[in-house]
Design an enzyme around this catalytic site. Sequence first.
Site, PDB file in Angstrom:
ATOM      1  N   HIS A  56     -27.068   1.239  28.901  1.00 44.50           N
ATOM      2  CA  HIS A  56     -27.198  -0.013  29.652  1.00 44.50           C
ATOM      3  C   HIS A  56     -25.909  -0.385  30.376  1.00 44.50           C
ATOM      4  O   HIS A  56     -25.721  -1.541  30.771  1.00 44.50           O
ATOM      5  CB  HIS A  56     -27.573  -1.156  28.709  1.00 44.50           C
ATOM      6  N   HIS A 218     -35.163  -0.435  28.013  1.00 39.03           N
ATOM      7  CA  HIS A 218     -35.150   0.809  27.247  1.00 39.03           C
ATOM      8  C   HIS A 218     -36.138   1.825  27.796  1.00 39.03           C
ATOM      9  O   HIS A 218     -36.549   2.746  27.087  1.00 39.03           O
ATOM     10  CB  HIS A 218     -35.475   0.539  25.775  1.00 39.03           C
TER      11      HIS A 218
END
Length: 330
Positions: A56, A218
């Site tokens: 991320h 995700h």
Amino acid sequence: MKKLINDAGTVVPDALRGVAAAHPGLRVDVDNQIVFRASGPRTGKVGLVSGGGSGHEPLHAGFVGYGMLDAACAGEVFTSPVPDQMIEATSAVDGGAGVLHIVKNYTGDVLNFRMAAELSAEEGVRVESVLVDDDVAVRDSLYTAGRRGTGATLFVEKIAGALAETGAPLPEVARVAREVNARSRSFGIALSSCTTPAAGRPTFELSGTEVELGIGIHGEPGRTRSALRPARELVDLAMDAVHEDLPLSGDLLVMVNGMGGTPLIELYVAYAAVADHLAARGARAARCLVGNYVTSLDMQGFSITVCRLDDELTGLWDAPVETPALRWGR
């Protein structure tokens, strides 16, 4: 799969070695996958710890530094850090005023941070935890109970971090962090899936004429699939979803966030549509960010995060910050 890696099994430590080499203001424990401020804890200052699965970037390690986090724990790609990492980080950043855990609402993160907070308390460290759950797209997914924590994590880390720098006590820093989360909402749209190094294939399939509405960070799919349409229409869809949950009015902090594979020119196209949408509602983006801040590896797409500002939050947002990924005022 084409990726700029050495080996799928060493992506995270290899990247952390790069972080250490690039940013001397950070201290990186590669073995334990924790990033700290090089200056160490400051006596009397609340320490801020966050973390989550890697993939991320720049969240979370890119937000370690003055005005934001004191430490970030890096899990494997899209996998929560373990409690031992969190306990070590918590102990290392405690300057005697306690530690705030900023936790995205994903099941692994929640359980592991909770265990770490309990065990740290047994060692005499005062810990408060704030849960970030800003995503309006889905509720109760495979990854979490309730809403997912996404872009507002950055807002919480920045604003709570600014207050912590003033020497505010732990309950006050936690209060402001919860206030930011309560005032923030996000919605994300994918033009493509992402590919994790371990899997070597896209997490889900999208044709060249489809988009996924309401994705998480995700690689998980969203609430529905739709035909590709002009940027302004996709932005309106996302902003309408936010507005249904948190009416858009007054001064707002707005982030148009790239998911990792979207060119900046396209993000600015999206931001122009955001500004038009807000003007039509009589609201305005008093503060904004445009760029890649909370990504999902190489996913093409974007998310929009909005926070309703007041004078206190605006002042804390404007306060100086110096991290690898966010800096102004120093």
